[in-house]
Design a protein around this motif. Sequence first.
Motif, PDB file in Angstrom:
ATOM      1  N   GLY A   1       0.853  -1.270  -0.043  1.00  0.00           N
ATOM      2  CA  GLY A   1       0.002  -0.033  -0.058  1.00  0.00           C
ATOM      3  C   GLY A   1       0.664   1.466  -0.161  1.00  0.00           C
ATOM      4  O   GLY A   1       0.393   2.382  -0.373  1.00  0.00           O
ATOM      5  N   TRP A   2       2.014   1.288   0.521  1.00  0.00           N
ATOM      6  CA  TRP A   2       2.936   2.347   0.442  1.00  0.00           C
ATOM      7  C   TRP A   2       3.190   2.940  -0.793  1.00  0.00           C
ATOM      8  O   TRP A   2       3.331   4.265  -1.020  1.00  0.00           O
ATOM      9  CB  TRP A   2       3.991   1.835   1.226  1.00  0.00           C
ATOM     10  N   TYR A   3       3.326   2.030  -1.809  1.00  0.00           N
ATOM     11  CA  TYR A   3       3.635   2.529  -3.341  1.00  0.00           C
ATOM     12  C   TYR A   3       2.379   3.327  -3.756  1.00  0.00           C
ATOM     13  O   TYR A   3       2.791   4.328  -4.339  1.00  0.00           O
ATOM     14  CB  TYR A   3       3.867   1.565  -4.175  1.00  0.00           C
ATOM     15  N   ASN A   4       1.236   2.923  -3.448  1.00  0.00           N
ATOM     16  CA  ASN A   4       0.042   3.716  -3.846  1.00  0.00           C
ATOM     17  C   ASN A   4       0.114   5.069  -3.216  1.00  0.00           C
ATOM     18  O   ASN A   4      -0.145   6.135  -3.956  1.00  0.00           O
ATOM     19  CB  ASN A   4      -1.201   3.134  -3.463  1.00  0.00           C
ATOM     20  N   TYR A   5       0.441   5.195  -2.100  1.00  0.00           N
ATOM     21  CA  TYR A   5       0.336   6.517  -1.375  1.00  0.00           C
ATOM     22  C   TYR A   5       1.665   7.265  -1.803  1.00  0.00           C
ATOM     23  O   TYR A   5       1.376   8.559  -2.228  1.00  0.00           O
ATOM     24  CB  TYR A   5       0.629   6.302   0.507  1.00  0.00           C
ATOM     25  N   LEU A   6       2.706   6.761  -1.999  1.00  0.00           N
ATOM     26  CA  LEU A   6       3.739   7.577  -2.652  1.00  0.00           C
ATOM     27  C   LEU A   6       3.659   8.131  -4.047  1.00  0.00           C
ATOM     28  O   LEU A   6       3.965   9.206  -4.325  1.00  0.00           O
ATOM     29  CB  LEU A   6       4.962   6.582  -2.741  1.00  0.00           C
ATOM     30  N   TYR A   7       2.912   7.250  -5.132  1.00  0.00           N
ATOM     31  CA  TYR A   7       2.490   7.611  -6.267  1.00  0.00           C
ATOM     32  C   TYR A   7       1.563   8.666  -6.081  1.00  0.00           C
ATOM     33  O   TYR A   7       1.601   9.589  -6.782  1.00  0.00           O
ATOM     34  CB  TYR A   7       1.922   6.278  -7.015  1.00  0.00           C
ATOM     35  N   THR A   8       0.530   8.474  -5.490  1.00  0.00           N
ATOM     36  CA  THR A   8      -0.365   9.698  -5.424  1.00  0.00           C
ATOM     37  C   THR A   8       0.205  10.963  -4.862  1.00  0.00           C
ATOM     38  O   THR A   8       0.008  11.960  -5.326  1.00  0.00           O
ATOM     39  CB  THR A   8      -1.446   9.170  -4.454  1.00  0.00           C
ATOM     40  N   ALA A   9       0.948  10.830  -3.869  1.00  0.00           N
ATOM     41  CA  ALA A   9       1.603  12.135  -3.403  1.00  0.00           C
ATOM     42  C   ALA A   9       2.519  12.530  -4.388  1.00  0.00           C
ATOM     43  O   ALA A   9       2.344  14.186  -4.520  1.00  0.00           O
ATOM     44  CB  ALA A   9       2.518  11.649  -2.030  1.00  0.00           C
ATOM     45  N   LEU A  10       3.351  12.071  -5.015  1.00  0.00           N
ATOM     46  CA  LEU A  10       4.228  12.625  -5.938  1.00  0.00           C
ATOM     47  C   LEU A  10       3.499  12.995  -7.009  1.00  0.00           C
ATOM     48  O   LEU A  10       4.008  14.170  -7.809  1.00  0.00           O
ATOM     49  CB  LEU A  10       5.350  11.462  -6.590  1.00  0.00           C
ATOM     50  N   PHE A  11       2.463  12.348  -7.483  1.00  0.00           N
ATOM     51  CA  PHE A  11       1.467  12.780  -8.628  1.00  0.00           C
ATOM     52  C   PHE A  11       0.838  14.180  -8.079  1.00  0.00           C
ATOM     53  O   PHE A  11       0.753  15.124  -9.055  1.00  0.00           O
ATOM     54  CB  PHE A  11       0.514  11.945  -8.882  1.00  0.00           C
ATOM     55  N   ALA A  12       0.457  14.334  -7.000  1.00  0.00           N
ATOM     56  CA  ALA A  12      -0.160  15.593  -6.341  1.00  0.00           C
ATOM     57  C   ALA A  12       0.714  16.745  -6.539  1.00  0.00           C
ATOM     58  O   ALA A  12       0.655  17.796  -6.860  1.00  0.00           O
ATOM     59  CB  ALA A  12      -0.753  15.259  -5.189  1.00  0.00           C
ATOM     60  N   LEU A  13       2.211  16.278  -5.868  1.00  0.00           N
ATOM     61  CA  LEU A  13       3.202  17.383  -6.075  1.00  0.00           C
ATOM     62  C   LEU A  13       3.408  17.963  -7.219  1.00  0.00           C
ATOM     63  O   LEU A  13       3.500  19.062  -7.540  1.00  0.00           O
ATOM     64  CB  LEU A  13       4.331  16.904  -5.288  1.00  0.00           C
ATOM     65  N   THR A  14       3.434  16.941  -8.212  1.00  0.00           N
ATOM     66  CA  THR A  14       3.669  17.295  -9.655  1.00  0.00           C
ATOM     67  C   THR A  14       2.597  18.218 -10.191  1.00  0.00           C
ATOM     68  O   THR A  14       2.812  19.294 -10.894  1.00  0.00           O
ATOM     69  CB  THR A  14       3.805  16.061 -10.341  1.00  0.00           C
ATOM     70  N   VAL A  15       1.421  17.914  -9.817  1.00  0.00           N
ATOM     71  CA  VAL A  15       0.364  18.542 -10.392  1.00  0.00           C
ATOM     72  C   VAL A  15       0.223  20.064  -9.894  1.00  0.00           C
ATOM     73  O   VAL A  15       0.052  21.215 -10.398  1.00  0.00           O
ATOM     74  CB  VAL A  15      -1.198  17.981 -10.093  1.00  0.00           C
ATOM     75  N   VAL A  16       0.549  20.055  -8.656  1.00  0.00           N
ATOM     76  CA  VAL A  16       0.530  21.538  -8.032  1.00  0.00           C
ATOM     77  C   VAL A  16       1.903  22.406  -8.453  1.00  0.00           C
ATOM     78  O   VAL A  16       1.540  23.714  -8.665  1.00  0.00           O
ATOM     79  CB  VAL A  16       0.810  21.386  -6.275  1.00  0.00           C
ATOM     80  N   MET A  17       2.779  21.683  -8.817  1.00  0.00           N
ATOM     81  CA  MET A  17       3.831  22.309  -9.126  1.00  0.00           C
ATOM     82  C   MET A  17       3.395  22.956 -10.869  1.00  0.00           C
ATOM     83  O   MET A  17       3.738  24.483 -11.096  1.00  0.00           O
ATOM     84  CB  MET A  17       5.125  21.617  -9.602  1.00  0.00           C
ATOM     85  N   VAL A  18       2.901  22.309 -11.500  1.00  0.00           N
ATOM     86  CA  VAL A  18       2.555  22.714 -12.757  1.00  0.00           C
ATOM     87  C   VAL A  18       1.495  23.700 -12.799  1.00  0.00           C
ATOM     88  O   VAL A  18       1.498  24.688 -13.492  1.00  0.00           O
ATOM     89  CB  VAL A  18       1.849  21.533 -13.918  1.00  0.00           C
ATOM     90  N   ALA A  19       0.366  23.715 -11.715  1.00  0.00           N
ATOM     91  CA  ALA A  19      -0.736  24.465 -11.515  1.00  0.00           C
ATOM     92  C   ALA A  19      -0.110  25.945 -11.005  1.00  0.00           C
ATOM     93  O   ALA A  19      -0.533  26.895 -11.410  1.00  0.00           O
ATOM     94  CB  ALA A  19      -1.554  24.117 -10.426  1.00  0.00           C
ATOM     95  N   LEU A  20       0.814  25.850 -10.127  1.00  0.00           N
ATOM     96  CA  LEU A  20       1.507  27.151  -9.817  1.00  0.00           C
ATOM     97  C   LEU A  20       2.111  27.650 -10.840  1.00  0.00           C
ATOM     98  O   LEU A  20       2.383  29.021 -11.019  1.00  0.00           O
ATOM     99  CB  LEU A  20       2.589  26.841  -8.543  1.00  0.00           C
ATOM    100  N   ALA A  21       2.917  26.914 -11.765  1.00  0.00           N
ATOM    101  CA  ALA A  21       3.669  27.649 -12.611  1.00  0.00           C
ATOM    102  C   ALA A  21       2.404  28.425 -13.660  1.00  0.00           C
ATOM    103  O   ALA A  21       2.655  29.353 -14.293  1.00  0.00           O
ATOM    104  CB  ALA A  21       4.319  26.548 -13.480  1.00  0.00           C
ATOM    105  N   ALA A  22       1.407  27.442 -13.817  1.00  0.00           N
ATOM    106  CA  ALA A  22       0.327  28.207 -14.903  1.00  0.00           C
ATOM    107  C   ALA A  22      -0.281  29.363 -14.096  1.00  0.00           C
ATOM    108  O   ALA A  22      -0.190  30.559 -14.572  1.00  0.00           O
ATOM    109  CB  ALA A  22      -0.888  27.165 -14.887  1.00  0.00           C
ATOM    110  N   ALA A  23      -0.278  29.611 -12.664  1.00  0.00           N
ATOM    111  CA  ALA A  23      -0.755  30.725 -12.105  1.00  0.00           C
ATOM    112  C   ALA A  23       0.255  31.783 -12.192  1.00  0.00           C
ATOM    113  O   ALA A  23      -0.111  33.040 -12.377  1.00  0.00           O
ATOM    114  CB  ALA A  23      -1.179  30.429 -10.645  1.00  0.00           C
TER     115      ALA A  23
END
Length: 166
Positions: A122-144
Amino acid sequence: MQYKHTLLWPALSFSVFCLIGLGAREAIGTVYGAAEARDLLEALSRAGLYLGSAIATASATTLALMLTLIGMIRRIETDFDRKTYKQVTRIAVISTATLMLSFLVLLAFTLPIGEFENLPSGWYNYLYTALFALTVVMVALAAASVTIVFMTIRSIVSHITPGENV
């Protein structure tokens, strides 16, 4: 430039990119096994390293250009109000946050995740979700950041351009 719109459009672009990221995560679906999660993490890390370094470069460049813009504004014979300087400060804050987040994402993607053998599945799923979320927020901040830079440039150009047709 009306004050209420100076925050509306960057917030809207941030939200749109977050929603796109959420949609992408939902399209990927649930990760069922550790092997599948490892494959997804490796794919995400390959793309994330390039994306993170590109966004870090763009954010650092934006910060440097804001220093240039401040110097240019001070030399122009037109008086600018506090809102313009506030916009430049907002750009600097968003760019700094984006730069720091991109450093964090780059650091996270350099971990040899596939080499961790004794982790619960289950740890891999949490890690993937966290890294995916960080990447999305990074892109969203760049768009803003891009949105607020555009609005600020448009405001400055309309301020120094003679006539009303800008």
